[in-house]
Design an enzyme around this catalytic site. Structure first.
Site, PDB file in Angstrom:
ATOM      1  N   HIS A  94      37.562  35.658  42.605  1.00 21.23           N
ATOM      2  CA  HIS A  94      38.153  36.516  43.635  1.00 21.23           C
ATOM      3  C   HIS A  94      37.185  37.603  44.094  1.00 21.23           C
ATOM      4  O   HIS A  94      37.427  38.261  45.106  1.00 21.23           O
ATOM      5  CB  HIS A  94      39.428  37.163  43.085  1.00 21.23           C
ATOM      6  CG  HIS A  94      40.600  37.113  44.013  1.00 21.23           C
ATOM      7  ND1 HIS A  94      40.633  36.365  45.176  1.00 21.23           N
ATOM      8  CD2 HIS A  94      41.815  37.743  43.952  1.00 21.23           C
ATOM      9  CE1 HIS A  94      41.807  36.528  45.775  1.00 21.23           C
ATOM     10  NE2 HIS A  94      42.536  37.351  45.067  1.00 21.23           N
ATOM     11  N   TYR A 145      42.101  47.486  44.655  1.00 17.81           N
ATOM     12  CA  TYR A 145      42.486  46.118  44.313  1.00 17.81           C
ATOM     13  C   TYR A 145      42.730  45.322  45.583  1.00 17.81           C
ATOM     14  O   TYR A 145      42.974  45.865  46.653  1.00 17.81           O
ATOM     15  CB  TYR A 145      43.671  46.063  43.351  1.00 17.81           C
ATOM     16  CG  TYR A 145      43.304  46.587  41.980  1.00 17.81           C
ATOM     17  CD1 TYR A 145      42.684  45.762  41.054  1.00 17.81           C
ATOM     18  CD2 TYR A 145      43.537  47.915  41.637  1.00 17.81           C
ATOM     19  CE1 TYR A 145      42.316  46.245  39.804  1.00 17.81           C
ATOM     20  CE2 TYR A 145      43.167  48.408  40.392  1.00 17.81           C
ATOM     21  CZ  TYR A 145      42.552  47.564  39.486  1.00 17.81           C
ATOM     22  OH  TYR A 145      42.162  48.049  38.257  1.00 17.81           O
TER      23      TYR A 145
END
Length: 210
Positions: free
Chosen positions: A35, A81
């Site tokens: 990711h 995030y």
């Protein structure tokens, strides 16, 4: 009676890239995960542009300021995030008065195999929460995206859920292929900073193979 016509010339905003946002999750636990492919490329681009990332809390991220051909270029790695990536991108775009068309987002892409990459403008977010949040923050889907292939567990023959897959490091052969893509992306980003997206697309996609 003579009529006098006044012609107003409005300045044309450059559509060259002025803000590059690499997507990922902050912290050592996520540093090597799939990711974070956007972070990996952003770090290399900062090196190429001789810029250094520094924390800027007002922009919710690590920000690097560079110059290219006499123009300012910003790079950001959000610290919020993945799912809140739009906070950093939106804050920078508003402060520096940048249009969505001047923003390039670097992100991992499940629908492309490791070793593949695609440059595109606009479109949907395909369930990618980082892209979804950026689209909401900019109020437009018309930003550019560099989609770095990481593969899908199904196509790679792995018995993993997607949420688990993206939070694990690539296997060795996958990492080698992703590193090759990052090298190719570094070679074409200068064309995007010049606004020559046709050249960048042609050069980048020619390396994907059949």
């Amino acid at each position: 009676m003579r009529r006098v016509f006044c012609v107003l010339y409005m300045p044309i905003m450059s559509t060259a890239i002025r803000l590059i946002a690499g997507l990922g999750n902050p912290g050592p636990d996520y540093e090597t995960t799939r990711h974070n492919a956007g972070f990996w490329l952003a770090d290399h681009l900062a090196d190429d542009l001789r810029a250094t990332f520094a924390l800027e809390k007002s922009f919710f991220g690590m920000v690097a300021k560079a110059r290219h051909a006499g123009e300012n270029v910003l790079l950001v790695k959000p610290i919020t995030y993945m799912n809140r990536s739009g906070q950093a991108v939106g804050a920078l775009a508003r402060f520096y008065k940048l249009a969505p068309e001047q923003v390039l987002v670097l992100h991992d892409e499940l629908d492309l195999l490791p070793g593949q990459v695609k440059l595109k403008q606009g479109g949907g977010h395909a369930g990618h929460n980082g892209l979804k949040d950026i689209q909401a923050a900019l109020g437009s889907p018309n930003f550019w995206r560099l989609r770095i292939g990481i593969g899908h567990p199904r196509t790679l023959g792995l018995a993993q859920q997607v949420a688990d897959f993206v939070l694990h490091p690539p296997r060795r052969d996958e990492q080698t292929a992703i590193d090759d893509v990052i090298h190719r992306c570094r070679a074409v980003v200068p064309a995007m900073l010049d606004g020559d997206f046709a050249l960048a697309t042609r050069q980048l996609h020619s390396g994907n193979g059949a």
